[in-house]
Design a protein around this motif. Sequence first.
Motif, mmCIF file in Angstrom:
data_model
loop_
_atom_site.group_PDB
_atom_site.id
_atom_site.type_symbol
_atom_site.label_atom_id
_atom_site.label_comp_id
_atom_site.label_asym_id
_atom_site.label_seq_id
_atom_site.Cartn_x
_atom_site.Cartn_y
_atom_site.Cartn_z
ATOM 1 N N ARG A 24 0.853 -1.187 0.000
ATOM 2 C CA ARG A 24 0.000 0.000 0.000
ATOM 3 C C ARG A 24 0.891 1.240 0.000
ATOM 4 N N VAL A 25 0.878 1.959 -1.096
ATOM 5 C CA VAL A 25 1.795 3.082 -1.310
ATOM 6 C C VAL A 25 1.281 4.324 -0.591
ATOM 7 N N THR A 26 2.175 4.999 0.114
ATOM 8 C CA THR A 26 1.863 6.305 0.700
ATOM 9 C C THR A 26 2.602 7.432 -0.015
ATOM 10 N N SER A 27 3.760 7.119 -0.615
ATOM 11 C CA SER A 27 4.491 8.100 -1.415
ATOM 12 C C SER A 27 5.433 7.357 -2.361
ATOM 13 N N ALA A 28 5.744 8.001 -3.474
ATOM 14 C CA ALA A 28 6.646 7.407 -4.475
ATOM 15 C C ALA A 28 7.493 8.509 -5.079
ATOM 16 N N THR A 29 8.796 8.280 -5.123
ATOM 17 C CA THR A 29 9.732 9.279 -5.623
ATOM 18 C C THR A 29 10.589 8.678 -6.722
ATOM 19 N N PRO A 30 10.697 9.326 -7.884
ATOM 20 C CA PRO A 30 11.603 8.825 -8.935
ATOM 21 C C PRO A 30 13.051 8.887 -8.461
ATOM 22 N N VAL A 31 13.821 7.865 -8.805
ATOM 23 C CA VAL A 31 15.231 7.802 -8.441
ATOM 24 C C VAL A 31 16.034 7.341 -9.654
ATOM 25 N N PRO A 32 17.337 7.644 -9.684
ATOM 26 C CA PRO A 32 18.177 7.146 -10.784
ATOM 27 C C PRO A 32 18.318 5.629 -10.733
ATOM 28 N N VAL A 33 18.724 5.061 -11.836
ATOM 29 C CA VAL A 33 19.019 3.622 -11.866
ATOM 30 C C VAL A 33 20.155 3.348 -10.886
ATOM 31 N N PRO A 34 20.000 2.389 -9.976
ATOM 32 C CA PRO A 34 21.068 2.125 -9.000
ATOM 33 C C PRO A 34 22.311 1.545 -9.643
ATOM 34 N N LYS A 35 23.414 1.641 -8.933
ATOM 35 C CA LYS A 35 24.683 1.108 -9.434
ATOM 36 C C LYS A 35 24.550 -0.372 -9.773
ATOM 37 N N ASP A 36 23.918 -1.133 -8.889
ATOM 38 C CA ASP A 36 23.651 -2.543 -9.146
ATOM 39 C C ASP A 36 22.148 -2.698 -9.350
ATOM 40 N N PRO A 37 21.692 -2.837 -10.599
ATOM 41 C CA PRO A 37 20.250 -2.881 -10.852
ATOM 42 C C PRO A 37 19.593 -4.202 -10.498
ATOM 43 N N TYR A 38 20.385 -5.230 -10.191
ATOM 44 C CA TYR A 38 19.817 -6.543 -9.910
ATOM 45 C C TYR A 38 19.733 -6.787 -8.413
#
Length: 244
Positions: free
Chosen positions: A224-238
């Motif tokens: 159940r989402v209360t907030s969502a923030t865009p973020v850059p692709v992480p260093k390790d995407p897996y």
Amino acid sequence: MNRQAQAAVLFLTGAALLHAGFTDLYLRYVKAGLQPLLLLSGAVLIATSLATAWYEWRGRRATAAAAGGEGAGHVHREPRISWLLVLPLLALILVAPPALGSYSAMRTGTALQQPYGYNALPAEDPLPLTVVDYATRAVYDHGRHLTGHRIKVTGFVALDRTGAPYLVRMALNCCAADAQPVKIALTGKIPPVLQPDKWLEVTGTYTAKETRDPVNNGPIPYLRVTSATPVPVPKDPYDESWNN
């Protein structure tokens, strides 16, 4: 492809592996724990290439000396098709593949597996969890240690055919070739516009609601989402936590 060319290809391949291993590029191919083996492989290839060049040079000198300086005689050349071995090398040097994303995730069933146990939760608010950690605790532990906590999870967005949103992370056994998705379905205060493959840091709370993956009928928990923030692709995407 003669021996000198073979040595050059080996050297460049080893150098490319070392470059990938000393930067974050290797994380697009293998899990982080394999970095030492990748670096060792690169070093072995470079050593092999140098040894190949040395023995070829020494052999030519010996042949020339035996022939009285009149040349090395007839040279047996390798089949030209062997030059195709250069193509993977060029791909490794010139192309940095993106991490697997929503296209693969929505065409592959969830890889969620029941763990042997659970690590202690950190004393933080909100709780930082991986997609795999939240999903396993929500499904197999029935959220016993998640209830009453705010939870923070990071993953990329995927949408099914109906437009229902999921937060996904591709889980690795060994390398990107065996990557499989683990999915969390989203409910609550979902952003009005979601783009597939965009990364979000989602804060929310546990809910007992579940759905089934249409590909393999595997369990997919909701958050159940209360907030969502865009973020850059992480260093390790897996996500490697599912089999650690």
